[in-house]
Design an enzyme around this catalytic site. Structure first.
Site, PDB file in Angstrom:
ATOM      1  N   ASP A 169       0.955  -1.137   0.008  1.00  0.00           N
ATOM      2  CA  ASP A 169      -0.006   0.057  -0.148  1.00  0.00           C
ATOM      3  C   ASP A 169       0.748   1.174  -0.209  1.00  0.00           C
ATOM      4  O   ASP A 169       1.810   1.174  -0.783  1.00  0.00           O
ATOM      5  CB  ASP A 169      -0.916  -0.051   1.196  1.00  0.00           C
ATOM      6  CG  ASP A 169      -2.062   1.086   0.995  1.00  0.00           C
ATOM      7  OD1 ASP A 169      -3.191   0.620   0.315  1.00  0.00           O
ATOM      8  OD2 ASP A 169      -2.145   2.204   1.522  1.00  0.00           O
ATOM      9  N   TYR A 296      -2.239  11.912   1.174  1.00  0.00           N
ATOM     10  CA  TYR A 296      -2.630  11.571  -0.232  1.00  0.00           C
ATOM     11  C   TYR A 296      -2.406  12.895  -0.853  1.00  0.00           C
ATOM     12  O   TYR A 296      -1.907  13.016  -2.326  1.00  0.00           O
ATOM     13  CB  TYR A 296      -3.920  11.057  -0.180  1.00  0.00           C
ATOM     14  CG  TYR A 296      -4.228   9.520   0.137  1.00  0.00           C
ATOM     15  CD1 TYR A 296      -4.456   8.704  -0.843  1.00  0.00           C
ATOM     16  CD2 TYR A 296      -4.103   9.022   1.341  1.00  0.00           C
ATOM     17  CE1 TYR A 296      -4.624   7.180  -0.655  1.00  0.00           C
ATOM     18  CE2 TYR A 296      -4.070   7.748   1.806  1.00  0.00           C
ATOM     19  CZ  TYR A 296      -4.310   7.103   0.693  1.00  0.00           C
ATOM     20  OH  TYR A 296      -4.646   5.494   0.967  1.00  0.00           O
ATOM     21  N   HIS A 350      -4.983  -8.079   0.958  1.00  0.00           N
ATOM     22  CA  HIS A 350      -4.287  -6.757   1.029  1.00  0.00           C
ATOM     23  C   HIS A 350      -3.513  -6.682   2.358  1.00  0.00           C
ATOM     24  O   HIS A 350      -2.463  -6.122   2.362  1.00  0.00           O
ATOM     25  CB  HIS A 350      -5.285  -5.634   0.897  1.00  0.00           C
ATOM     26  CG  HIS A 350      -4.510  -4.206   0.871  1.00  0.00           C
ATOM     27  ND1 HIS A 350      -4.088  -3.918  -0.400  1.00  0.00           N
ATOM     28  CD2 HIS A 350      -4.589  -3.081   1.647  1.00  0.00           C
ATOM     29  CE1 HIS A 350      -3.585  -2.621  -0.336  1.00  0.00           C
ATOM     30  NE2 HIS A 350      -3.758  -2.302   0.863  1.00  0.00           N
TER      31      HIS A 350
END
Length: 372
Positions: A169, A296, A350
């Site tokens: 990630d 982000y 994940h």
């Protein structure tokens, strides 16, 4: 160790009491009949989880477990970085830094610590909280800047001449940057994902497998990628609700796990209700959801401002593709890293370190001990 102090997780009782009050006073929005997870996080599931959170979940027990391994705060270029540091028991233990992503935390790796620190083929594990997450400083910086901090942490604060790195990630981006920028120091890297086609690639250069992967990713972004667009464009707008309501925070984190999944699958992905809630509690008690999502935006600004892409790394890289992760082909990975191992795993997703810790730990050990 240099500029490093010991640390223990110690959340004050008023914070815990306030959480319970907020949970008890939640204003539930209601949900469309029969919608399940198709509109986002299921309210019926979330109500059940909140009941467990209020009546069964024991934060003090979890806090004790968080403190079972040595933790520290390091001053790294003026940024306070929280990290676990567990020495391997083997004579020639390899230093390995593990980097988490969003919406998880350093807690992602707690189940693999015993497996990777025991035996002759062991590791000195360094498991930091990315700045803006958990118990590190509440600042949002780019993934590449985090890689620079990790290099300093490992070489200057902890004194390693060379080290290994792994991540998924956001942790994948950090680890990839470490390998690209510091190939003389980083001896090997491992990934569970390697980035996604974003429409900037020349189709003429892509194999059929890469084109199929790109099509899958495009469909996934349309159906599941809203969180990333919000974080990269309006992180402050979402932060008010997430920082004020523990139920909103839980709903946002859960919605990323897998819309449309069964509760059993969601809890399996995190390793059970307690693990799921402890990860959420790390965000809640530190009030770091705002800075975590703001990262982000920091990465997006760097990209929009014309930052040069990182060069392909020549550091040996291992890649493990878990079945409930985006199925990228080997040739896609070869665009970014020098692939020394590419393995299709039989189970996991994940959050493989939480979901299938034995499988993940075995994969890391076998790869890193095969390259040197």
């Amino acid at each position: 160790m240099k500029n490093v102090t010991e640390f223990k997780v110690a959340v004050s009782q008023p914070v815990v009491d306030d959480l319970k009050n907020r949970l008890q006073n939640t204003r539930w929005p209601g949900e469309a009949e029969g919608s399940g997870w198709n509109f986002g996080t299921s309210e019926s599931y979330l109500r059940e989880l909140v009941r467990y959170w209020l009546n069964t979940y024991d934060w003090r027990k979890q806090e004790t477990q968080l403190n079972q391994y040595p933790q520290y705060i390091a001053d790294v270029r003026g940024v306070k970085v929280h990290f676990q540091y567990i020495k391997g028991k083997g004579k020639n233990a390899k230093p390995l830094i593990l980097t988490h992503g969003w919406p998880d935390s350093y807690y992602r790796f707690h189940k693999i610590i015993p497996q990777l620190t025991e035996g002759e083929q062991s590791f000195d594990l360094i498991i930091p909280s990315i700045p803006g997450f958990g118990f590190s400083d509440k600042v949002a910086i780019t993934s590449e800047a985090v890689a620079d901090l990790w290099k300093t942490l490992m070489t200057e604060n902890l004194g390693y001449e060379k080290f290994y790195a792994a991540g998924g990630d956001v942790g994948m981006i950090v680890t990839k940057a470490l390998a690209s920028k510091y190939p003389g120091i980083v001896a090997g890297v491992h990934f569970t994902d390697i980035g996604y086609p974003m429409g900037q690639e020349d189709p003429a250069t892509m194999t059929e497998a890469e084109k199929q992967f790109a099509q899958f990713v495009q469909q996934w972004w349309y159906s599941e990628g809203a969180y990333a667009m919000v974080h990269a464009t309006k992180p402050q707008s979402i932060a008010y609700g997430l920082n004020d309501s523990p139920v909103a925070l839980a709903a946002w984190i859960l919605s990323f796990t897998n819309a449309g999944a069964t509760p059993e699958l969601i809890e399996a992905a995190w390793g059970g209700k307690d693990a799921l809630l402890t990860n959420i509690m790390i965000y809640w008690t530190t009030q770091t959801i705002a800075t975590s999502v703001r990262m982000y935006k920091a990465d997006a600004i760097a990209q929009w401002s014309g930052a040069q892409p990182l060069q392909k790394s020549n550091v040996p890289a291992g890649l493990a593709v878990f079945p409930r992760e985006a199925q990228f082909p080997k040739e896609w990975a070869e665009r970014f890293v020098t692939v020394a191992s590419f393995r299709k795993m039989k189970e996991g997703g994940h959050f493989a370190a939480l979901e299938v810790p034995d499988v993940f730990a075995t994969e890391l050990r076998s790869f890193f001990y095969s390259i040197h």
